[in-house]
Design an enzyme around this catalytic site. Structure first.
Site, PDB file in Angstrom:
ATOM      1  CG  ASP A 123      61.219 -39.185   0.073  1.00 51.04           C
ATOM      2  OD1 ASP A 123      61.789 -39.224   1.179  1.00 51.04           O
ATOM      3  OD2 ASP A 123      60.550 -40.123  -0.376  1.00 51.04           O
TER       4      ASP A 123
ATOM      5  CE  LYS B 240      59.733 -33.109   5.217  1.00 54.17           C
ATOM      6  NZ  LYS B 240      59.539 -33.979   4.054  1.00 54.17           N
TER       7      LYS B 240
ATOM      8  N   GLY C 119      63.776 -39.936   6.444  1.00 57.88           N
ATOM      9  CA  GLY C 119      65.230 -39.907   6.390  1.00 57.88           C
ATOM     10  C   GLY C 119      65.627 -38.601   5.765  1.00 57.88           C
ATOM     11  CG  HIS C 120      66.400 -35.403   7.779  1.00 60.04           C
ATOM     12  ND1 HIS C 120      65.293 -35.904   8.426  1.00 60.04           N
ATOM     13  CD2 HIS C 120      67.237 -34.988   8.736  1.00 60.04           C
ATOM     14  CE1 HIS C 120      65.463 -35.787   9.731  1.00 60.04           C
ATOM     15  NE2 HIS C 120      66.633 -35.242   9.939  1.00 60.04           N
TER      16      HIS C 120
ATOM     17  CD  GLN D 230      57.034 -39.256   7.599  1.00 57.33           C
ATOM     18  OE1 GLN D 230      56.489 -38.673   8.507  1.00 57.33           O
ATOM     19  NE2 GLN D 230      58.063 -40.048   7.791  1.00 57.33           N
TER      20      GLN D 230
HETATM   21  P1  IMP Z   1      55.102 -45.971   7.323  1.00 60.37           P
HETATM   22  O1  IMP Z   1      55.198 -44.537   7.712  1.00 60.37           O
HETATM   23  O2  IMP Z   1      56.395 -46.721   7.467  1.00 60.37           O
HETATM   24  O3  IMP Z   1      53.962 -46.685   7.990  1.00 60.37           O
HETATM   25  O4  IMP Z   1      54.771 -46.037   5.736  1.00 60.37           O
HETATM   26  C1  IMP Z   1      53.545 -45.580   5.214  1.00 60.37           C
HETATM   27  C2  IMP Z   1      53.743 -44.950   3.849  1.00 60.37           C
HETATM   28  O5  IMP Z   1      54.448 -43.720   3.993  1.00 60.37           O
HETATM   29  C3  IMP Z   1      54.576 -45.790   2.880  1.00 60.37           C
HETATM   30  O6  IMP Z   1      54.089 -45.592   1.575  1.00 60.37           O
HETATM   31  C4  IMP Z   1      55.961 -45.201   3.029  1.00 60.37           C
HETATM   32  O7  IMP Z   1      56.744 -45.430   1.883  1.00 60.37           O
HETATM   33  C5  IMP Z   1      55.624 -43.738   3.194  1.00 60.37           C
HETATM   34  N1  IMP Z   1      56.653 -42.985   3.916  1.00 60.37           N
HETATM   35  C6  IMP Z   1      56.904 -42.987   5.239  1.00 60.37           C
HETATM   36  N2  IMP Z   1      57.896 -42.143   5.537  1.00 60.37           N
HETATM   37  C7  IMP Z   1      58.288 -41.582   4.379  1.00 60.37           C
HETATM   38  C8  IMP Z   1      59.268 -40.580   4.038  1.00 60.37           C
HETATM   39  O8  IMP Z   1      59.989 -40.036   4.864  1.00 60.37           O
HETATM   40  N3  IMP Z   1      59.352 -40.268   2.723  1.00 60.37           N
HETATM   41  C9  IMP Z   1      58.538 -40.819   1.788  1.00 60.37           C
HETATM   42  N4  IMP Z   1      57.628 -41.736   2.063  1.00 60.37           N
HETATM   43  C10 IMP Z   1      57.486 -42.117   3.345  1.00 60.37           C
END
Ligand code: IMP
Length: 472
Positions: free
Chosen positions: A16, A19, A43-44, A229
């Protein structure tokens, strides 16, 4: 051979960072816009004029007709989500005809969603706070090898049928016996559903993405390679186990595209710098306010209370209340998940984490985001070290040490509350940056030994100041 430009854009925080906005800004200057890994957990938000696009799989370069967006080998793709994204772009007049999908990306299947959801809500299970998009289970199957269904399988009807027949009964048993989930799916139903999805995606799929990109670079074409990420959420680089399951560093860009590290002419690191955010679980040493306060804030928001910042919020923040400092950042920065709407935890800028991310990515230059969000805070503290068990360190150790790390701060003066219009005029160079904002940028440059080449002062693409010429 013409010199090619190959720029990697990586997140240096916990995701977040913004990017998407940087990619959106730079993409029209490049021919290819590949993405290495990640899934629809990312998500962007891209804003062009008044139009806001929320994408989670397709790189923002899709907005420009001459750019080729590529979904790389290391991605975990939920075909349903991807097709929805394609359809919604097409419905809004954005063509997806250039889109390329690597046949070696893996697929997020319905059973992965069920497993992610069940694991996160199982009693006694230690929560990661995932996005419940099936990311961990899909990568687990990929690394485990037996049960992964890659895109090349999805688009091959016979192979898909065979795979579903062999994998589904095991998944059903696991979900029912281990997690007590009622699996309302049939083998035949799955075969029909995924065959149709594969049929629709097939025209975009290529087996030669690595060759395509290397050939293009050899011929002098350019690529803007985007990460998903942030580095501190990477499976190997981040604060395990509260991480995502893919490689979020520049190495992930290499693996996911087949572009070797020495072809990158610049690695641009994206960070909020002046503050930090994190969603889901896991340590955040500079966190402002407690988890309980955040939970209460969320409850109030559901009742429609506390949706706007008040003078009192600022007064409390400037009287030293950390929770209100965090709230100012959250609301002023609209720090709520793009995909999940979850409020993000906010914290002070963490130079320990940032310098670690810069080091392991070999970052050349920085894009510093959302400096406008710090407006109205009298003091801005930057974390320049951690105390761990009485020892002070500037090393980011992303395991158990991080849970007990206490920040050591350096304090800078802030600047007053400012309107959107004032920031817009600054972006247009009609007005100067507040001198204390300039000092913050200089301090971050000094502490990281890197130049801030792009400074973002608001949500729109145009709210960005290029601080250095010829940045690539
Ligand atoms: P997962 O990728 O859904 O398995 O989540 C694992 C961890 O990564 C969690 O703490 C999510 O909130 C975090 N996470 C996954 N994708 C994002 C992102 O795009 N932005 C911020 N946090 C993310």
């Amino acid at each position: 051979m013409k010199p090619a430009t190959c720029v990697g854009v990586v997140g240096l925080d916990y995701g977040d960072e913004g990017k998407g906005k940087i990619i959106n800004l730079l993409a029209p200057h490049f021919l290819y816009n590949p993405r290495g890994g990640g899934a629809d957990n990312a998500g962007h938000t891209s804003q062009i004029g008044a139009e806001v696009y929320k994408l989670s799989l397709i790189p923002s370069g899709v907005m420009y007709p001459n750019v080729v967006p590529v979904l790389g080998h290391m991605m975990a793709i939920n075909p349903e989500v991807l097709l929805k994204e394609i359809d919604s772009l097409e419905n809004r007049g954005v063509s997806t005809k250039n889109l390329v999908i690597s046949s070696y990306a893996t697929t997020i299947m319905e059973w992965h969603l069920l497993e992610d959801g069940a694991r996160e809500s199982s009693e006694g299970g230690k929560k990661i706070g995932t996005t419940k998009r099936g990311v961990g289970p899909a990568y687990k199957d990929l690394i485990g090898r037996y049960d992964a269904i890659r895109i090349e399988d999805l688009i091959d009807e016979a192979m898909l049928r065979e795979k579903i027949k062999s994998v589904f009964p095991r998944k059903k048993e696991m979900l029912e016996k281990l997690y007590g989930v009622t699996v309302d799916l049939t083998e035949q139903g799955l075969i029909e559903r995924y065959t149709e999805l594969g049929r629709r995606l097939k025209p975009f799929v290529r087996k030669d993405v690595s060759y395509m990109l290397n050939r293009a670079l050899n011929e002098g074409d350019s690529a803007l390679v985007e990460g998903a990420q942030g580095t501190l959420l990477g499976i190997f680089s981040g604060s395990f186990p509260n991480v995502t399951s893919s490689v979020t560093t520049v190495n992930g860009l290499c693996e996911g595209t087949g572009i070797p590290r020495n072809r990158f002419t610049c690695v641009l690191g994206v960070t909020k710098g002046g503050y930090i955010t994190r969603v889901g679980g896991g340590p955040l040493p500079t966190q402002l306010g407690t988890d309980e306060q955040l939970r209460q804030e969320e409850e109030m928001r559901k009742k429609g209370v506390g949706l706007q910042l008040t003078d009192e919020d600022f007064e409390k923040a400037n009287a030293g209340d950390e929770y209100y400092q965090g709230k100012v950042l959250r609301l002023q920065g609209n720090e709520f998940g793009t995909r999940t709407g979850r409020p993000r935890r906010t914290g002070r800028g963490d130079l320990v984490g940032l310098n670690y991310s810069i080091m392991i990515n070999g970052v050349d230059a920085l894009a510093m985001m959302k400096i406008d969000v710090l407006s109205g805070l009298d003091k801005i503290k930057l974390c320049v070290g951690y105390t761990i068990n009485g020892e002070t360190t500037t090393a980011y150790r992303p395991g158990h040490d991080l849970e007990i790390a206490r920040p050591v701060y350096k304090t800078l003066d802030g600047w007053g509350r400012m309107s959107r219009d004032e920031w817009r005029r600054i972006a247009k160079r009609e007005e100067k940056l507040p001198s204390n904002a300039k000092k913050l940028v200089t301090e971050i440059e000094k502490l990281t030994n890197r130049s801030v080449v792009l400074l973002s002062v608001g949500p729109d693409r145009d709210d960005t100041i290029q601080l250095k010429d010829n940045i690539f």
